[in-house]
Write an enzyme that holds these catalytic residues in place. Structure first.
Site, PDB file in Angstrom:
ATOM      1  CG  ASP A  62      -1.961  -1.126   1.163  1.00  0.00           C
ATOM      2  OD1 ASP A  62      -1.944  -1.903   0.190  1.00  0.00           O
ATOM      3  OD2 ASP A  62      -2.758  -1.241   2.112  1.00  0.00           O
ATOM      4  CE  LYS A  87      -3.446  -4.362   1.354  1.00  0.00           C
ATOM      5  NZ  LYS A  87      -4.200  -3.542   2.286  1.00  0.00           N
ATOM      6  CB  THR A 116       0.271   2.163   8.712  1.00  0.00           C
ATOM      7  OG1 THR A 116      -0.899   1.450   9.153  1.00  0.00           O
ATOM      8  CG2 THR A 116      -0.144   3.376   7.940  1.00  0.00           C
ATOM      9  CB  CYS A 175      -2.129  -2.561   5.448  1.00  0.00           C
ATOM     10  SG  CYS A 175      -3.768  -1.820   5.258  1.00  0.00           S
ATOM     11  CD  GLN A 232       3.958 -14.285  22.818  1.00  0.00           C
ATOM     12  OE1 GLN A 232       3.538 -15.396  23.086  1.00  0.00           O
ATOM     13  NE2 GLN A 232       3.164 -13.272  22.518  1.00  0.00           N
TER      14      GLN A 232
END
Ligand code: TIU
Length: 226
Positions: free
Chosen positions: A28, A133, A162, A166, A206
């Protein structure tokens, strides 16, 4: 000569880059999000926070093309008749001017309008797929997964804007579909510095729950070895 597999510095641990199986997915980088006078700025956002990603993306894309690797671009937007625009997305935020209305560069987030298109600095080259999209994620309601499968791609370098919207949504979609995602932090941007920071930390926390975070210079160096 095709770039060879190599190990790229990253957090939480080095990324095993296999260039022949890796796609560069640029999310984008559209005029309405990045250009002064566009929709993003009209909403009160500081577009300079996004514009610092243009030059690193340009260098990465140039190196990627020079190495003969697969690059893809996405654009967020809707059909001119807005039949693929969820009513919830149209009214969210109660804006005075919303998707489909006339904005500074044509109808906002409508395909075919000037503001919807990709900035000239990163304009797609012939043969590079452009995925239109309707949502935030690049897999939802698109043919991206078919394109990746048909090209034998199972890793993605994800860049663009961003970071927390997105880019993060696409990485989460990709991760659940079995793709390894590497995010060059200089090539992703948010209007909000704290979301830039947290958006990246969420990806690499994680043990790399959604992917790896590193720098574009290390990717350029890795594919430049030939
Ligand atoms: N491309 C993308 O991130 N679309 C957005 O609407 N982002 C916001 O941060 N609003």
């Amino acid at each position: 000569m095709q770039a060879k597999p190599s190990t790229v510095p990253a957090e939480p641990y080095p990324f095993d880059l296999r260039p022949a199986e890796c796609g560069l997915l640029i999310i984008d980088m559209q005029r309405d999000f990045l250009e002064p006078g566009g929709f993003g700025e009209m909403l009160g956002n500081d577009v300079s926070q996004l514009r610092r990603t243009i030059e690193p993306n340009r260098r990465l894309l140039a190196a990627w093309r020079a190495a003969g690797l697969a690059a893809m671009h996405t654009r967020e937007g809707h059909r001119p008749d807005l039949s693929d625009l969820p009513p919830s997305k149209k009214v969210r935020g109660r804006p005075k001017t919303s998707i489909g209305d006339m904005g500074p560069m044509g109808r906002i987030l409508v395909r075919g309008e000037a503001g919807h298109d990709i900035i000239p600095e990163l304009y797609p080259a012939a043969g590079e797929p452009v995925i239109d999209k309707p949502g935030k994620g690049a897999f939802h309601a698109t043919d991206l997964q078919s394109i990746l499968q048909n090209r034998g791609i199972n890793q993605l370098i994800v860049t663009g804007v961003t970071t927390e919207v997105c880019v993060n949504t696409t990485i989460r979609e990709a991760n659940d579909r079995g793709y390894d995602c590497f995010v060059p932090e200089d090539c992703v941007g948010s209007y909000f510095p704290e979301f830039q920071d947290m958006g990246l930390r969420m990806i690499k926390a994680q043990g790399g729950i959604f992917g790896w975070v590193g720098s574009s210079a290390d990717i350029v160096a890795a594919i430049g070895k030939g």
